[in-house]
Scaffold this active site. Structure first.
Site, PDB file in Angstrom:
ATOM      1  N   ALA A 136       3.884   0.234  -1.302  1.00 29.75           N
ATOM      2  CA  ALA A 136       5.670   0.385  -0.999  1.00 29.75           C
ATOM      3  C   ALA A 136       5.905  -0.649   0.283  1.00 29.75           C
ATOM      4  CB  ALA A 136       5.728   1.444  -0.356  1.00 29.75           C
ATOM      5  N   ALA A 137       5.697  -0.991   1.279  1.00 29.30           N
ATOM      6  CA  ALA A 137       6.098  -1.646   2.661  1.00 29.30           C
ATOM      7  C   ALA A 137       6.709  -2.885   2.306  1.00 29.30           C
ATOM      8  CB  ALA A 137       5.540  -1.803   3.386  1.00 29.30           C
ATOM      9  N   GLY A 160      11.381  -2.547  -0.458  1.00 32.57           N
ATOM     10  CA  GLY A 160      12.694  -2.788  -1.294  1.00 32.57           C
ATOM     11  C   GLY A 160      12.749  -2.172  -2.681  1.00 32.57           C
ATOM     12  N   LYS A 161      11.721  -1.510  -3.095  1.00 30.90           N
ATOM     13  CA  LYS A 161      11.435  -1.370  -4.345  1.00 30.90           C
ATOM     14  C   LYS A 161      11.597   0.426  -4.182  1.00 30.90           C
ATOM     15  CE  LYS A 161       8.212  -5.028  -5.691  1.00 30.90           C
ATOM     16  NZ  LYS A 161       7.885  -5.677  -4.459  1.00 30.90           N
ATOM     17  N   ASP A 178       1.887   3.260   2.131  1.00 27.76           N
ATOM     18  CA  ASP A 178       1.042   2.057   2.524  1.00 27.76           C
ATOM     19  C   ASP A 178       0.101   2.520   3.362  1.00 27.76           C
ATOM     20  OD1 ASP A 178       2.238  -0.933   1.869  1.00 27.76           O
ATOM     21  OD2 ASP A 178       1.281  -0.376   3.924  1.00 27.76           O
ATOM     22  N   ASP A 217       2.407  -2.013  -6.988  1.00 28.58           N
ATOM     23  CA  ASP A 217       3.068  -3.587  -6.502  1.00 28.58           C
ATOM     24  C   ASP A 217       1.253  -4.000  -5.547  1.00 28.58           C
ATOM     25  OD1 ASP A 217       3.218  -6.289  -5.204  1.00 28.58           O
ATOM     26  OD2 ASP A 217       5.486  -5.275  -3.709  1.00 28.58           O
ATOM     27  N   CYS A 243       2.562 -10.910  -5.982  1.00 29.50           N
ATOM     28  CA  CYS A 243       3.587 -11.923  -5.742  1.00 29.50           C
ATOM     29  C   CYS A 243       2.618 -13.083  -5.897  1.00 29.50           C
ATOM     30  CB  CYS A 243       4.331 -11.185  -4.804  1.00 29.50           C
ATOM     31  SG  CYS A 243       3.064 -11.134  -3.322  1.00 29.50           S
TER      32      CYS A 243
END
Length: 435
Positions: A247-248, A251-252, A267, A309, A362
């Site tokens: 999660a870190a 933002g999401k 995280d 993510d 990303c």
């Protein structure tokens, strides 16, 4: 390093050189902190020196080939970093006089025991660069992207896209914010421009992020426009139980919490999750914070949706983190692909039948993105792709792949021809078949 820092401008150049040296040795770039340079203007200049040197790394290599016949001496302390900072000043920081760049470059070398032996070399090299300024300023962008990545990306995204990547690399990216709620007056106060969904782009600012309108009141958070899409495409509903894996920086998590979901944010880094907790507090949003290894997380319950993510090469973030172009290699990417597959399988096991899974990275690497869809279809047959529609991207169809996933690259033009680019991202959405 000796303590003779009373020469104006020397201390900040030494901080820049030591900072750049650590990045060249493999550490991620982080802005120079106030405890290292107290004056905000000094910090801003030192950080600009380092980031510009990283963005121009390939061109500086080309300069070195011309003016250092035997290469940069080894075991010479901060010598290479000093030279890179000074060359950056001479060629691309036009607001700094050349004589100052040369003098302070030499003095920076002298301030370090190992580098000091080469002060005459530094002086000679920098004067050669000064004489050939026009030639070196005319260097093309073809050296900016490492050759192995340029070749790989040309096959995946096209040669024109790679040329555009190089153009974007040397530009400072704008600030993207995600609004907690629609607020035209706040956008106007920020001097921002709406981009996609809740994203607002601030092209120019004089104040620090924490001093911008709405920050203290918790009305927005910093998040690249690309990074907003995964949570947005999860279509979180109020009351849904959603797991945000890895999660870190949060933002999401904030997006999902703002939608009214019951979010579990996980995280492995306790420090990073403390920052997530602090940001959620500022935003007046809530989530369950879990510090754990995602692959070992077994909560004993299933979730309505999972956002993964996944750890990745992060090559899509080169606009903000140019050092990724120096630090990545094919072996590391292959290792991340294996980890991503393990995490996909575990995430699927935490999902209820009919639940949704969004996988994102990303990264600009197809091995970490597009190729993972094929792997999921073979290895995880209980997952099927849930295609993304153009309407879910405000009518912007450019990023959609034939499979219904989302591929974003920095070369893409945002709707409305908004300048400044965007990070590279890949997003795929799946649904778990009923039992």
């Amino acid at each position: 390093m000796n303590e003779k820092h009373d020469l104006p401008g020397l201390k900040l150049r030494l901080e820049a050189a030591f900072h750049l040296k650590s990045v060249l040795e493999g550490k991620p770039f982080a802005p120079i902190a106030p405890d290292r340079l107290a004056e905000s203007r000094d910090r801003a200049l030192a950080n600009r020196m380092v980031t510009t040197a990283l963005r121009r790394n390939g061109q500086i290599d080309a300069v070195f080939k011309e003016v250092l016949a035997k290469g940069v001496p080894q075991r010479a302390g901060i010598l290479e970093a000093v030279l890179r900072i000074a060359v950056t000043q001479l060629l691309w920081l036009d607001d700094i006089p050349a004589h100052s760049a040369i003098h302070l470059g030499v003095e920076s070398a002298r301030a370090d025991k190992r580098a000091g032996r080469f002060d005459k070399l530094v002086n000679g090299v920098l004067r050669s660069v000064q004489r050939q300024t026009d030639q070196f300023k005319a260097l093309g962008n073809d050296t900016l992207i490492p050759a192995w990545l340029a070749s790989q990306w040309s096959k995946s995204h096209g040669a024109d896209a790679v040329a555009r990547f190089a153009e974007i690399l040397v530009q400072s990216p704008p600030l993207d914010l995600t609004l907690k709620a629609a607020d035209p007056d706040l956008i106007a106060a920020l001097g921002g421009q709406p981009v996609l969904g809740p994203s607002v782009r601030v092209a120019e600012r004089d104040a620090a992020v924490a001093d911008l309108p709405g920050f203290a009141e918790g009305k927005w958070w910093v998040q690249d426009v690309s990074a907003t899409l995964p949570a947005r495409l999860l279509n979180a509903a109020a009351g849904e139980k959603i797991l945000d894996l890895c999660a870190a920086p949060g933002g999401k998590t904030a997006q999902l919490a703002a939608a009214g979901a019951e979010v579990t944010a996980l995280d492995i880094s306790a420090d990073r999750m403390e920052r997530v907790r602090a940001n959620l507090s500022r935003l007046h949003l809530g989530a369950e914070i879990v510090v754990a290894d995602a692959l070992k997380y077994t909560p004993g319950a299933v979730f309505d949706a999972v956002l993964l993510d996944a750890p990745c090469s992060a090559t899509g973030t080169f606009r903000r983190h140019p050092e990724v172009l120096l630090h990545r290699n094919a072996e590391g990417i292959a290792e991340r692909v294996t980890l991503q597959r393990k995490m996909l399988a575990h995430a699927a096991s935490l999902l209820k039948p009919g639940g949704r899974l969004v996988y994102c990275v990303c990264s600009l690497e197809t091995a970490e993105g597009e190729d993972q869809i094929g792997w999921v279809q073979k290895a995880l047959p209980d997952l099927e792709i849930l295609p993304v529609g153009t309407d879910e991207l405000d009518g912007w169809g450019t990023p959609l792949t034939p499979e219904g996933a989302v591929r974003l690259t920095p070369a893409m033009t945002l709707p409305g021809n908004i300048a400044g680019g965007l990070d590279g991202f890949f997003v795929a959405r799946f649904v778990k078949k009923p039992a």
